[in-house]
Write an enzyme that holds these catalytic residues in place. Structure first.
Site, PDB file in Angstrom:
ATOM      1  N   CYS A  21      76.751  83.552  82.859  1.00 53.41           N
ATOM      2  CA  CYS A  21      78.176  83.200  82.841  1.00 53.41           C
ATOM      3  C   CYS A  21      78.694  82.866  84.236  1.00 53.41           C
ATOM      4  O   CYS A  21      79.854  82.465  84.391  1.00 53.41           O
ATOM      5  CB  CYS A  21      79.004  84.346  82.248  1.00 53.41           C
ATOM      6  SG  CYS A  21      79.288  85.739  83.352  1.00 53.41           S
ATOM      7  N   GLY A  49      77.462  85.258 101.706  1.00 52.81           N
ATOM      8  CA  GLY A  49      76.145  84.639 101.761  1.00 52.81           C
ATOM      9  C   GLY A  49      75.011  85.621 101.535  1.00 52.81           C
ATOM     10  O   GLY A  49      73.864  85.218 101.318  1.00 52.81           O
ATOM     11  N   ASP A  51      73.819  89.509  99.515  1.00 50.39           N
ATOM     12  CA  ASP A  51      74.053  90.175  98.241  1.00 50.39           C
ATOM     13  C   ASP A  51      75.232  91.132  98.302  1.00 50.39           C
ATOM     14  O   ASP A  51      75.872  91.406  97.289  1.00 50.39           O
ATOM     15  CB  ASP A  51      72.795  90.939  97.810  1.00 50.39           C
ATOM     16  CG  ASP A  51      71.661  90.010  97.426  1.00 50.39           C
ATOM     17  OD1 ASP A  51      71.864  89.181  96.526  1.00 50.39           O
ATOM     18  OD2 ASP A  51      70.591  90.095  98.036  1.00 50.39           O
ATOM     19  N   ASP A  68      80.198  93.126  91.071  1.00 49.28           N
ATOM     20  CA  ASP A  68      79.502  92.278  90.110  1.00 49.28           C
ATOM     21  C   ASP A  68      79.945  92.654  88.703  1.00 49.28           C
ATOM     22  O   ASP A  68      80.028  93.837  88.376  1.00 49.28           O
ATOM     23  CB  ASP A  68      77.983  92.445  90.241  1.00 49.28           C
ATOM     24  CG  ASP A  68      77.228  91.208  89.775  1.00 49.28           C
ATOM     25  OD1 ASP A  68      77.596  90.659  88.727  1.00 49.28           O
ATOM     26  OD2 ASP A  68      76.268  90.810  90.458  1.00 49.28           O
ATOM     27  N   ASP A  91      72.829  94.859  93.920  1.00 46.59           N
ATOM     28  CA  ASP A  91      73.095  94.144  95.167  1.00 46.59           C
ATOM     29  C   ASP A  91      73.151  95.093  96.354  1.00 46.59           C
ATOM     30  O   ASP A  91      72.755  94.730  97.472  1.00 46.59           O
ATOM     31  CB  ASP A  91      74.407  93.362  95.057  1.00 46.59           C
ATOM     32  CG  ASP A  91      74.267  92.114  94.207  1.00 46.59           C
ATOM     33  OD1 ASP A  91      73.152  91.587  94.110  1.00 46.59           O
ATOM     34  OD2 ASP A  91      75.275  91.667  93.646  1.00 46.59           O
ATOM     35  N   THR A 140      90.970  98.297  84.001  1.00 49.52           N
ATOM     36  CA  THR A 140      90.696  97.737  82.686  1.00 49.52           C
ATOM     37  C   THR A 140      91.855  96.840  82.269  1.00 49.52           C
ATOM     38  O   THR A 140      93.016  97.241  82.374  1.00 49.52           O
ATOM     39  CB  THR A 140      90.510  98.849  81.642  1.00 49.52           C
ATOM     40  OG1 THR A 140      89.478  99.731  82.084  1.00 49.52           O
ATOM     41  CG2 THR A 140      90.133  98.272  80.291  1.00 49.52           C
ATOM     42  N   ASP A 238      68.049  90.258  95.244  1.00 48.61           N
ATOM     43  CA  ASP A 238      67.692  90.566  93.861  1.00 48.61           C
ATOM     44  C   ASP A 238      67.817  89.294  93.023  1.00 48.61           C
ATOM     45  O   ASP A 238      68.565  88.387  93.368  1.00 48.61           O
ATOM     46  CB  ASP A 238      68.514  91.723  93.286  1.00 48.61           C
ATOM     47  CG  ASP A 238      69.993  91.409  93.160  1.00 48.61           C
ATOM     48  OD1 ASP A 238      70.494  90.556  93.918  1.00 48.61           O
ATOM     49  OD2 ASP A 238      70.658  92.019  92.310  1.00 48.61           O
TER      50      ASP A 238
END
Length: 340
Positions: A21, A49, A51, A68, A91, A140, A238
């Site tokens: 996505c 640039g 992680d 993330d 990351d 949330t 990763d």
């Protein structure tokens, strides 16, 4: 995988699944350039640039931060939370930070799916506990597509930090999880109709078994691999939405080197499915969700790295080498199909 027969099919509520996505690599580069986020920031050890971002707090302590989140790659809310947590923390681990792990949860759900929030959050909490981490709070919201993940912080000694910049010609490249999560889970989502029969005929073993293997890899945190590898690795990243070739390209560009990929470890059964769906697994372009660490290690520490990963019980394969030049090459790599 969790039992979700009576629950909502989360993957049916989104058009793109898991790390697929995310904004494409080229488009993201353009966005960062247009926003002026292309230069090193003096306040940080490293940031845009890489992680994650790292700020030195003391001579012996650095704070690493990353965020993330993504859409469901599985229908089960609890499993969705586990995958999201492992992916978000990865990351930080790729940057060599494995201590004091905490996560501020990012979650958004359609109004009619808010009842799955408890299970998603439970999955995140349980996954963080396996990383000696904790959920520290979060946010949330309501959203047309369900998403989950988090902002992760961790600490490390500055000398233990890793980036993509220090890979050097002659280094060997190791990957700590097999590839193929996108075709594995894509096949599982095709449940009805003529194409479902085609998928099952194409798969060399039951689609459910392939997906079970993929889920097991996606819910394996990269913390153990990071602890074992950071003493010997010169660089790390990763493997997620950009795929192996894409992440290798980032490493090559940031370090000013070339990358030759020579071996592709893949989840057993996923090459045939990738060919059917057109996901590009054979060329390292298939998007991975919660994939393994890609580690660059000097040749004189290669055996040390192999031994450290083996002693820690971490899957690992040599997938290539760092070369002079630029870019990434994949010249008829060998392929190895892995069963969990």
């Amino acid at each position: 995988m969790g039992d979700n027969e009576d629950g909502p099919a989360l993957t049916e509520r989104v058009e793109l699944h898991g790390c697929s996505c995310k904004v494409g690599q080229g488009e993201l580069d353009d966005i960062l350039t247009d926003a002026g986020l292309v230069a090193d920031q003096p306040e940080l050890l490293f940031g845009v640039g890489e992680d994650a971002a790292a700020r030195q707090l003391r001579d012996d302590l650095a704070l690493v931060q990353t965020v993330d989140f993504f859409t469901p790659i599985v229908d089960d809310p609890y499993d969705f939370g586990r995958v999201a947590a492992c992916n978000a923390a990865s990351d930080a681990f790729a940057s060599g930070a494995v201590d004091d792990v905490s996560c501020l949860v990012v979650m958004a759900l359609p109004r009619d799916l808010t009842d799955v929030a408890v299970d998603v959050l439970a999955g995140i909490v349980d996954a963080l506990e396996t990383m000696d981490g904790a959920v520290a709070g979060g946010h949330t919201t309501l959203n047309p597509w369900p998403i989950a993940g988090g902002a992760v912080t961790a600490t490390a000694h500055p000398d233990d930090l890793l980036t993509t910049r220090a890979a050097a010609p002659g280094d060997r490249l190791y990957l700590t999880k097999p590839l193929g999560t996108q075709p594995a889970m894509g096949a599982l989502r095709v449940k009805d109709g003529e194409f479902a029969a085609t998928v099952r005929e194409t798969a060399p073993r039951p689609v459910e078994a392939i997906a079970e293997d993929a889920l097991a890899w996606m819910t394996t945190p990269n913390r153990t691999a990071a602890v074992a590898a950071r003493e010997y690795a010169s660089a790390a990243t990763d493997v997620t939405g950009f795929g192996l070739a894409g992440q290798s390209s980032v490493l090559a560009e940031n370090a000013g080197v070339g990358v030759a990929l020579t071996h592709l470890p893949v989840i057993d059964g996923t090459p045939a499915l990738s060919s059917l769906f057109g996901y590009g697994l054979a060329s390292g372009e298939s998007a991975e969700t919660s994939g393994g660490l890609l580690l660059s290690v000097p040749s004189d520490h290669e055996t040390d790295l192999q031994n450290a990963l083996a002693d820690a019980g971490v899957f690992h394969r040599n997938v290539g080498r760092v070369t002079d030049g630029t870019g990434v090459t994949l010249d008829d790599p060998t392929r190895e199909e892995i069963r969990r």
